[in-house]
Design an enzyme around this catalytic site. Structure first.
Site, PDB file in Angstrom:
ATOM      1  N   HIS A  43     -30.116  30.181  13.601  1.00 59.29           N
ATOM      2  CA  HIS A  43     -31.315  30.014  14.421  1.00 59.29           C
ATOM      3  C   HIS A  43     -32.491  30.777  13.842  1.00 59.29           C
ATOM      4  CE1 HIS A  43     -29.066  28.138  17.642  1.00 59.29           C
ATOM      5  NE2 HIS A  43     -28.218  29.143  17.695  1.00 59.29           N
ATOM      6  N   CYS A  98      -8.163  12.255   9.334  1.00 59.64           N
ATOM      7  CA  CYS A  98      -6.774  12.015   9.759  1.00 59.64           C
ATOM      8  C   CYS A  98      -6.171  13.250  10.408  1.00 59.64           C
ATOM      9  CB  CYS A  98      -5.915  11.497   8.614  1.00 59.64           C
ATOM     10  SG  CYS A  98      -5.094  12.749   7.614  1.00 59.64           S
ATOM     11  N   CYS A 102      -1.542  15.471   5.324  1.00 57.48           N
ATOM     12  CA  CYS A 102      -1.369  16.659   4.475  1.00 57.48           C
ATOM     13  C   CYS A 102      -0.805  17.893   5.159  1.00 57.48           C
ATOM     14  CB  CYS A 102      -2.675  17.016   3.781  1.00 57.48           C
ATOM     15  SG  CYS A 102      -3.887  17.782   4.868  1.00 57.48           S
TER      16      CYS A 102
HETATM   17  C1  LIG Z   1     -20.069  27.104  21.999  1.00 56.49           C
HETATM   18  C2  LIG Z   1     -20.728  28.148  21.169  1.00 56.49           C
HETATM   19  C3  LIG Z   1     -21.773  27.812  20.296  1.00 56.49           C
HETATM   20  C4  LIG Z   1     -22.401  28.796  19.534  1.00 56.49           C
HETATM   21  N1  LIG Z   1     -23.359  28.441  18.635  1.00 56.49           N
HETATM   22  C5  LIG Z   1     -23.925  29.392  17.838  1.00 56.49           C
HETATM   23  C6  LIG Z   1     -24.879  29.038  16.851  1.00 56.49           C
HETATM   24  O1  LIG Z   1     -25.165  27.858  16.641  1.00 56.49           O
HETATM   25  N2  LIG Z   1     -25.467  30.027  16.125  1.00 56.49           N
HETATM   26  C7  LIG Z   1     -25.158  31.334  16.307  1.00 56.49           C
HETATM   27  O2  LIG Z   1     -25.730  32.177  15.646  1.00 56.49           O
HETATM   28  N3  LIG Z   1     -24.214  31.690  17.224  1.00 56.49           N
HETATM   29  C8  LIG Z   1     -23.601  30.754  17.976  1.00 56.49           C
HETATM   30  N4  LIG Z   1     -22.646  31.112  18.894  1.00 56.49           N
HETATM   31  C9  LIG Z   1     -22.375  32.525  19.100  1.00 56.49           C
HETATM   32  C10 LIG Z   1     -21.451  33.127  18.067  1.00 56.49           C
HETATM   33  O3  LIG Z   1     -20.350  32.279  17.807  1.00 56.49           O
HETATM   34  C11 LIG Z   1     -20.976  34.471  18.580  1.00 56.49           C
HETATM   35  O4  LIG Z   1     -22.078  35.227  18.967  1.00 56.49           O
HETATM   36  C12 LIG Z   1     -20.201  35.244  17.551  1.00 56.49           C
HETATM   37  O5  LIG Z   1     -19.167  34.482  17.005  1.00 56.49           O
HETATM   38  C13 LIG Z   1     -19.646  36.508  18.168  1.00 56.49           C
HETATM   39  O6  LIG Z   1     -18.873  37.187  17.211  1.00 56.49           O
HETATM   40  P1  LIG Z   1     -18.072  38.501  17.602  1.00 56.49           P
HETATM   41  O7  LIG Z   1     -17.615  39.094  16.331  1.00 56.49           O
HETATM   42  O8  LIG Z   1     -18.892  39.303  18.504  1.00 56.49           O
HETATM   43  O9  LIG Z   1     -16.860  37.991  18.495  1.00 56.49           O
HETATM   44  P2  LIG Z   1     -15.466  37.319  18.163  1.00 56.49           P
HETATM   45  O10 LIG Z   1     -15.588  36.323  17.098  1.00 56.49           O
HETATM   46  O11 LIG Z   1     -14.904  36.880  19.444  1.00 56.49           O
HETATM   47  O12 LIG Z   1     -14.602  38.523  17.575  1.00 56.49           O
HETATM   48  C14 LIG Z   1     -13.930  39.442  18.358  1.00 56.49           C
HETATM   49  C15 LIG Z   1     -12.629  39.786  17.679  1.00 56.49           C
HETATM   50  O13 LIG Z   1     -11.998  40.860  18.347  1.00 56.49           O
HETATM   51  C16 LIG Z   1     -10.605  40.678  18.320  1.00 56.49           C
HETATM   52  N5  LIG Z   1     -10.028  41.476  19.401  1.00 56.49           N
HETATM   53  C17 LIG Z   1     -10.222  41.329  20.727  1.00 56.49           C
HETATM   54  N6  LIG Z   1      -9.540  42.279  21.405  1.00 56.49           N
HETATM   55  C18 LIG Z   1      -8.910  43.040  20.499  1.00 56.49           C
HETATM   56  C19 LIG Z   1      -8.055  44.169  20.592  1.00 56.49           C
HETATM   57  N7  LIG Z   1      -7.744  44.741  21.753  1.00 56.49           N
HETATM   58  N8  LIG Z   1      -7.559  44.723  19.463  1.00 56.49           N
HETATM   59  C20 LIG Z   1      -7.876  44.163  18.267  1.00 56.49           C
HETATM   60  N9  LIG Z   1      -8.682  43.095  18.123  1.00 56.49           N
HETATM   61  C21 LIG Z   1      -9.202  42.538  19.224  1.00 56.49           C
HETATM   62  C22 LIG Z   1     -10.460  39.204  18.473  1.00 56.49           C
HETATM   63  O14 LIG Z   1      -9.226  38.766  17.944  1.00 56.49           O
HETATM   64  C23 LIG Z   1     -11.645  38.644  17.681  1.00 56.49           C
HETATM   65  O15 LIG Z   1     -11.317  38.308  16.361  1.00 56.49           O
HETATM   66  C24 LIG Z   1     -21.996  30.140  19.652  1.00 56.49           C
HETATM   67  C25 LIG Z   1     -20.934  30.458  20.495  1.00 56.49           C
HETATM   68  C26 LIG Z   1     -20.276  29.479  21.224  1.00 56.49           C
HETATM   69  C27 LIG Z   1     -19.109  29.828  22.048  1.00 56.49           C
END
Ligand SMILES: Cc1cc2nc3c(=O)[nH]c(=O)nc-3n(C[C@H](O)[C@H](O)[C@H](O)COP(=O)(O)OP(=O)(O)OC[C@H]3O[C@@H](n4cnc5c(N)ncnc54)[C@H](O)[C@@H]3O)c2cc1C
Ligand SMILES: Cc1cc2nc3c(=O)[nH]c(=O)nc-3n(C[C@H](O)[C@H](O)[C@H](O)COP(=O)(O)OP(=O)(O)OC[C@H]3O[C@@H](n4cnc5c(N)ncnc54)[C@H](O)[C@@H]3O)c2cc1C
Lengths: 516, 322
Positions: free
Chosen positions: A80, A474, A479
């Site tokens: 974005h 597919c 695969c």
């Molecule tokens: C439908 C949708 C569309 C989106 N579109 C966009 C977009 O177009 N552009 C954009 O910039 N963003 C977009 N986002 C937002 C973006 O995907 C998120 O903001 C981002 O992925 C968040 O990353 P994170 O590392 O905070 O969380 P996460 O990816 O959830 O990572 C958290 C990690 O913590 C781990 N974890 C949790 N609890 C524990 C524990 N107790 N011990 C060890 N590990 C743990 C989990 O396994 C996970 O891997 C979108 C989100 C959604 C849902």
């Protein structure tokens, strides 16, 4: 890339622990870490990457068996510009900043990235009146390259979209990128700069939270000592905060479902098509993917935190999506949906980008509510967090002169570079001419290359996100078993132990008998 | 890229239809023919149904009085017929793209890398695959492991001697679904539940009677609009008509969709949703010199039908060339 950090998979299965452990937890030593990052989503990985530029002992751990296995794998993959962010917020600041950093970042990290631009389209009078507000907001957010377009100009850019268009705004720098490679690239570089990475490790308790050195109790039996804890556990951040008694906050998971259309649809649309955003969501988008498909979505459906149907898809909502997206591009009805998926936003009731320094105790930082923009903002957010760690948590920052900030040329994904077209390479390594995934045209050579890659992926989904094998029309019909056999043969893991995404997701039911 | 090799006829796919076409073209005196196959063996889908003691024969030789055979046996018979001809066989060679106007195929193989082949006429005998849950449109829910397509089941069960589940649930009630239920039962799994979105199974009465030798699956027709797969890590069941039917693995069967993407990509006319290539008389496609044979034409056809169909298409190709 020379690997200097240590990699550990907590595979739980005693039978073949050896082949996947790579190292013993004992080899990690007992010297306390300076920083432990809990959660290897895109935010945790970006932080590990940026922290690895300093002389620090850093640990990155995740309960899953690859990076980006949670919210970071189920999103729209849009980089974005921040044109429509709430003005004056931290989110707006970080997104607009990151958006300008992305073209360079993508080159360094070898992440496929395309500045395709977005078109915001008004198709009724109400939306038409909204358009000016959006335009002004964009200017306020510092996104000054937006352009107002007449209906004719919009249709000239996208002739296939609805003829009901009244007016539009072009946001030239809205971009698309490969969301999977992003977390992977960050983590690979962090590992090579010395960050230790653990998979399959869940933090289940914290000892000595008030001390200078805290002790993380994990499900693998070993305790990890650390001075600073960074909670970037996304949807898991709430439970983790309970372990150390952080300031209360609530997460209301918000699901987004998507439709993925066959690649034949992609030639019709060049830009991201955006409806006029409402108070709650951006509405149903039609998005070209960097992989060459179109996707439509997302929905916005609120759930309570422990509902285990949160990442399901539902036929009714998918139909609504199709109807909604077709209002922008009516030709979608003609196209085939090859598969569907959903992602779950970490929606924090207390607000987006809910960041608390010294949360409950000195040396703990909680990062939650990275709801809809974390993929984009990750590089800027990581830098912001490092600033906070330095200023508020007392982390000393000394630049590591030998740290690298890029992946090697050979790290470009095969689906982007098409190694089979390189006849020299195929002559040398014929496995690059052996196509395994017919739909996405992915070769045996690419799969083996990724099995050897720094994070040593071993699950079907980890290989899928890296190579695209099984991601085509597919959906693994041809695969899936071949890929499983390749992992099995190449890594010496019995075929019946191959998993989709780690222990408990074996392709063969554990109590099913061998059959002759 | 290497230079272009030219042939009289190129056949894409060495399944029953492609082999049928190759054999008949040779008999008609056509000299330079190549058959291009992306897998490492001849025979197409039948080659994945291995011969097993006490196993289920799912292919029928109607030309031999309707005897049931193992797919592998039929595939070996096909291989023998093909080897007898002088047809050039290119295995592990995937056709990536076509140029419909120039009649050029771009293919890739471990030996040659990316190369171009051209021909006076080209037969597409690419077969079909099973529709994805999304393509079927009435299957949603979670996305756990152990939701297989029939071909994946075959690769595990027959190819690797691994029974992937004990309590199977099969989605899709045509003959492929009933064959899968019988194969699973013969391999030691319990009786399958078969579900579909119609009140009666699509598999014919006689075919069902035949599979009774091994199994008598419970058929459940869908009265609601959709079903949901349940299970977080592994498939644990489906919600159907308001109740959960438990299982420890799901097979998505039948509902074949043609492998016509090469045609579609090359601007040869293809019906969009059904993916059936538009066929004029004599199996000719919308570009002159292009033909289609076997299951790529759409619908479900047995292997022998496809073989004979390949021969009919060969006749049309020969007429076109002369
Ligand atoms: C439908 C949708 C569309 C989106 N579109 C966009 C977009 O177009 N552009 C954009 O910039 N963003 C977009 N986002 C937002 C973006 O995907 C998120 O903001 C981002 O992925 C968040 O990353 P994170 O590392 O905070 O969380 P996460 O990816 O959830 O990572 C958290 C990690 O913590 C781990 N974890 C949790 N609890 C524990 C524990 N107790 N011990 C060890 N590990 C743990 C989990 O396994 C996970 O891997 C979108 C989100 C959604 C849902
Ligand atoms: C999962 C499944 C199960 C079936 N089970 C039965 C059964 O039990 N009994 C029965 O009678 N019939 C069954 N059928 C029907 C079966 O498809 C036909 O009997 C017969 O095999 C069709 O012959 P074909 O030559 O048209 O296609 P196929 O047998 O599918 O052969 C097509 C060949 O073309 C190759 N090919 C495709 N595209 C390319 C390309 N781009 N480049 C190179 N090569 C390519 C493929 O690798 C394949 O070998 C089944 C079909 C499917 C899909």
């Amino acid at each position: 890339m020379s690997v200097s950090g240590k990699l550990f998979y907590h595979w739980m299965d005693k039978d073949f622990d050896e082949s996947l452990k790579f190292i013993d937890t004992e080899q990690l030593g007992d010297i306390p870490y300076d920083v432990t990052i809990i959660g290897a989503g895109v935010v945790g990985c970006a932080l590990a990457y940026k922290l690895s530029m300093y002389k620090l002992r850093v640990l990155l751990l995740d309960k899953n068996y690859d990076v980006g296995e949670a919210t970071s794998k189920g999103n729209s993959a849009i980089v974005h510009t921040g044109f429509d962010a709430a003005v004056g917020t931290l989110e707006s600041e970080l997104v607009t900043k990151a958006s300008r950093e992305w073209p360079q970042l993508a080159k360094k990290l070898k992440i496929p990235y395309e500045e395709c631009g977005a078109l915001l389209i008004a198709i009724n009078n109400e939306q038409n009146t909204q358009l000016d507000k959006v335009y002004e907001k964009a200017l306020k957010n510092g996104v000054t390259d937006v352009q107002q377009l007449s209906a004719e100009q919009v249709l000239e850019l996208e002739p296939q979209i609805t003829k009901n268009v009244l007016r539009g705004i072009l946001i030239p720098r809205e971009s698309i990128a490969d969301p999977f490679s992003t977390s992977i690239a960050y983590a690979e570089i962090a590992l090579s700069n010395g960050v230790d990475i653990l998979f399959g490790i869940e933090v289940i308790g914290i000892e000595n939270v008030d001390g200078k050195v805290k002790s993380l109790i994990t499900n693998c039996g070993k305790k990890f000592d650390t001075r600073i804890i960074v909670n970037v556990a996304g949807l898991g951040s709430r439970k983790l905060a309970d372990l150390y008694g952080g300031e209360p906050f609530d997460i209301n998971p918000r699901r987004g479902q998507f439709l993925i259309f066959d690649k034949f649809s992609r030639s019709a649309i060049d830009h991201i098509l955006l409806p006029i955003p409402t108070a709650n969501t951006k509405g149903v988008l039609v998005i070209p993917t960097i992989f060459g498909n179109l996707i439509a979505g997302p929905t916005a459906e609120d759930f309570i935190i422990d509902d285990n149907t949160v990442s399901d898809t539902t036929v009714e909502r998918l139909q609504e999506l199709l109807d909604g997206a077709s209002k922008l591009y009516p030709g979608l009805y003609e196209q085939s949906v090859i598969t569907t998926f959903s992602g779950v936003r970490c929606n924090c009731s207390q607000g987006s980008y809910w960041i608390r320094c010294n949360d409950g105790h000195q040396g703990i930082i909680t990062v939650s509510g990275i709801r809809s923009t974390g993929f984009t903002s990750s590089p800027a957010l990581a830098e912001y967090l490092i600033g906070e760690l330095h200023e508020k948590l007392g982390l000393n920052l000394n630049v590591n002169p030998v740290a690298i900030d890029s992946r090697s040329e050979s790290s470009w994904p095969g689906w982007w570079k098409r190694p089979y077209s390189n006849n020299e390479l195929v002559k040398e390594s014929p496995e690059y001419g052996r196509v395994v995934c017919y739909c996405e045209q992915i070769s045996l050579g690419e799969i083996i290359q990724h099995l050897d890659s720094p994070l040593k992926p071993r699950t079907l989904d980890a290989i899928k996100r890296r190579t695209r094998a099984q991601m085509g029309r597919c959906q693994g019909f041809d695969c899936m078993v071949n890929v499983a056999e390749i992992i099995s043969n190449y890594c010496n893991i019995p075929l019946n132990k191959i998993t989709k995404r780690g222990p408990g997701s074996e392709i063969i039911s554990t109590n099913a008998e061998q059959y002759q | 890229m290497n230079s272009v090799k030219h042939f009289n006829v190129l056949i894409i796919g060495a399944g029953p239809a492609g082999v049928g076409a190759a054999v008949a073209l040779t008999k008609r005196g056509i000299k330079s023919i190549a058959i291009i196959e992306r897998s490492d063996k001849i025979g197409g889908i039948p080659s994945f149904y291995k011969k097993k003691k006490g196993g289920v024969r799912t292919f029928v030789r109607w030309s031999r009085g309707g005897i049931p055979v193992f797919g592998e046996d039929y595939a070996q018979w096909l291989e023998k017929q093909l080897i007898k001809t002088k047809v050039q066989i290119e295995l592990q060679s995937q056709v990536l793209n076509i140029d419909a106007k120039k009649k050029i195929l771009t293919l890739v193989s471990p030996e040659e890398g990316e190369v171009n082949y051209s021909a006076d006429a080209i037969v597409m005998a690419c077969g079909s695959r099973e529709e994805t849950p999304a393509e079927r449109g009435w299957i949603a829910g979670s996305r756990p492991v152990r939701v297989f397509y029939t071909k994946q089941l075959l690769r595990l069960l027959d190819g690797n001697h691994l029974l992937p589940m004990n309590n199977p649930l099969i989605i899709g009630s045509d003959v492929i679904g009933y064959a899968a239920a019988a194969k699973l039962k013969a391999a030691g799994a319990s009786e399958a539940v078969i579900v579909d979105n119609c009140s009666r199974p699509k598999c014919s009465f006689f075919e069902r009677l035949y599979f009774r030798i091994w199994s008598n699956p419970d058929y459940q027709g869908l009265s609601a609009k959709s079903i949901e797969v349940t299970g977080i890590k592994t498939a644990s069941g489906v919600n159907l008509n308001g109740k959960n039917i438990p299982c420890d693995g799901i097979v998505i069967c039948g509902e074949l969709i043609p492998n016509s993407e090469l045609a579609l990509n090359g601007d040869i006319k293809v019906e969009l949703h059904s993916r059936k290539p538009v066929v004029a008389k004599d199996y000719q496609l919308s570009e002159p010199g292009w033909f289609a044979a076997g299951n790529i034409l759409g619908g479900f056809h047995g292997a022998e039908w496809c073989y004979f169909n390949g021969q009919r298409v060969a006749r049309a190709v020969a007429n076109y060339l002369s």
